[in-house]
Design a protein around this motif. Structure first.
Motif, short mmCIF file in Angstrom:
data_model
loop_
_atom_site.label_atom_id
_atom_site.label_comp_id
_atom_site.label_asym_id
_atom_site.label_seq_id
_atom_site.Cartn_x
_atom_site.Cartn_y
_atom_site.Cartn_z
N VAL A 103 0.84 -1.20 0.00
CA VAL A 103 0.00 0.00 0.00
C VAL A 103 0.88 1.25 0.00
CG1 VAL A 103 -1.87 1.22 1.18
CG2 VAL A 103 -1.68 -1.27 1.39
N SER A 116 2.09 4.80 0.91
CA SER A 116 1.99 5.40 2.25
C SER A 116 0.81 6.34 2.40
CB SER A 116 3.28 6.16 2.57
OG SER A 116 4.38 5.29 2.62
N LEU A 120 -2.51 4.53 3.43
CA LEU A 120 -2.53 3.56 4.52
C LEU A 120 -3.73 3.75 5.44
CD1 LEU A 120 -1.27 1.24 6.09
CD2 LEU A 120 0.13 2.91 7.32
N LEU A 130 -1.35 -5.75 5.32
CA LEU A 130 -0.90 -4.52 4.70
C LEU A 130 0.56 -4.22 5.03
CD1 LEU A 130 -3.96 -2.23 5.57
CD2 LEU A 130 -3.71 -3.83 3.65
N SER A 184 3.10 -0.80 4.12
CA SER A 184 3.06 0.51 3.49
C SER A 184 4.47 1.00 3.19
CB SER A 184 2.32 1.52 4.37
OG SER A 184 3.07 1.79 5.54
#
Length: 249
Positions: A28, A30, A33, A53, A55
């Motif tokens: 993901v 940033s 997020l 997840l 990030s």
């Protein structure tokens, strides 16, 4: 009397939930997020699947994916990285789509510090301006475009503090290590409201559109949770959450 219990049993058998829940590894960007954490929770509640997840900067993810990182879905901060991965055969053709269009803001945690027109950039009075790295972070490239469009790139160059990604850039400002910085609107907005401080929402004509594309990576081709997550991102529930963080479509 036996028909009603039998009907209930049959209804339970054919409920529209996965026979076996699965996990999907998601890279993901940033800036996305915070909304993605809420989407992942809703996704698990509604489908039974779980999204794990990680990030970071889109450019870093690209390098990691090329090196064999076990991600199955990429939610990028741009449209070029997913397209490149697809062209290289590292993403599944036909799965790429724009899940959000990001917006850039100049932000400070101090109330009334950043004016609504961004005139503080010309007025000065600050020692550090945080930006994400233009080499690895699309929001950093957008910030560089804004400074160039305003004719301030050279004048402000000595004051720039560069974060590896937009998450680190936000932390520079939130911690006070930089008085202000260019961050993603989604980092300072939730449920359609600024979460604190002061901000200038940068006019969209000062930087290239931040079209953020999602794509299924090669490792996710046979994972039902990967396909389910991409479908979920297109749905009304996810889009309502995304819109609340200031993204457009």
């Amino acid at each position: 009397m036996l028909l009603r219990p039998l009907a209930a049993v049959l209804a339970a058998i054919f409920l529209p939930f996965p026979v076996q829940a699965a996990e999907v590894q998601v890279a993901v960007a940033s800036n996305f997020l915070a909304p993605m954490q809420r989407i992942a929770a809703a996704f698990e509640r509604d489908t039974g699947h779980r999204a794990r997840l990680a990030s970071g900067a889109t450019g870093k993810f690209y390098a990691q994916i090329r090196s064999g990182a076990p991600f199955e879905v990429l939610l990028a901060a741009d449209e070029t990285t997913p397209a490149r991965l697809e062209a290289e055969g590292r993403a599944v053709a036909g799965t790429r789509f724009t899940y959000a269009i990001g917006q850039l803001v100049l932000w400070s945690p101090r109330a009334e510090y950043v004016d609504a027109e961004g005139a503080i950039l010309r007025r000065g009075g600050f020692a550090h301006l945080a930006v994400a790295s233009p080499r690895t972070a699309p929001y950093g490239a957008a910030a560089a475009q804004v400074l160039a469009a305003l004719g301030l790139a050279d004048a402000l160059a000595p004051r720039l503090v560069s974060g590896e990604n937009i998450g680190q850039t936000y932390q520079f400002v939130a911690s006070g290590n930089a008085e202000l910085g260019f961050v993603a609107l989604s980092q300072v907005m939730a449920d359609d409201k600024l979460t604190g401080g002061s901000a200038w929402q940068v006019p969209a004509d000062l930087y290239a559109p931040l079209r953020q594309d999602a794509v299924m990576l090669e490792r996710g081709a046979d994972n039902p949770a990967a396909a389910a997550l991409l479908d979920y991102l297109r749905g009304d529930a996810a889009r309502a959450l995304i819109r609340g963080y200031g993204y457009r479509f």
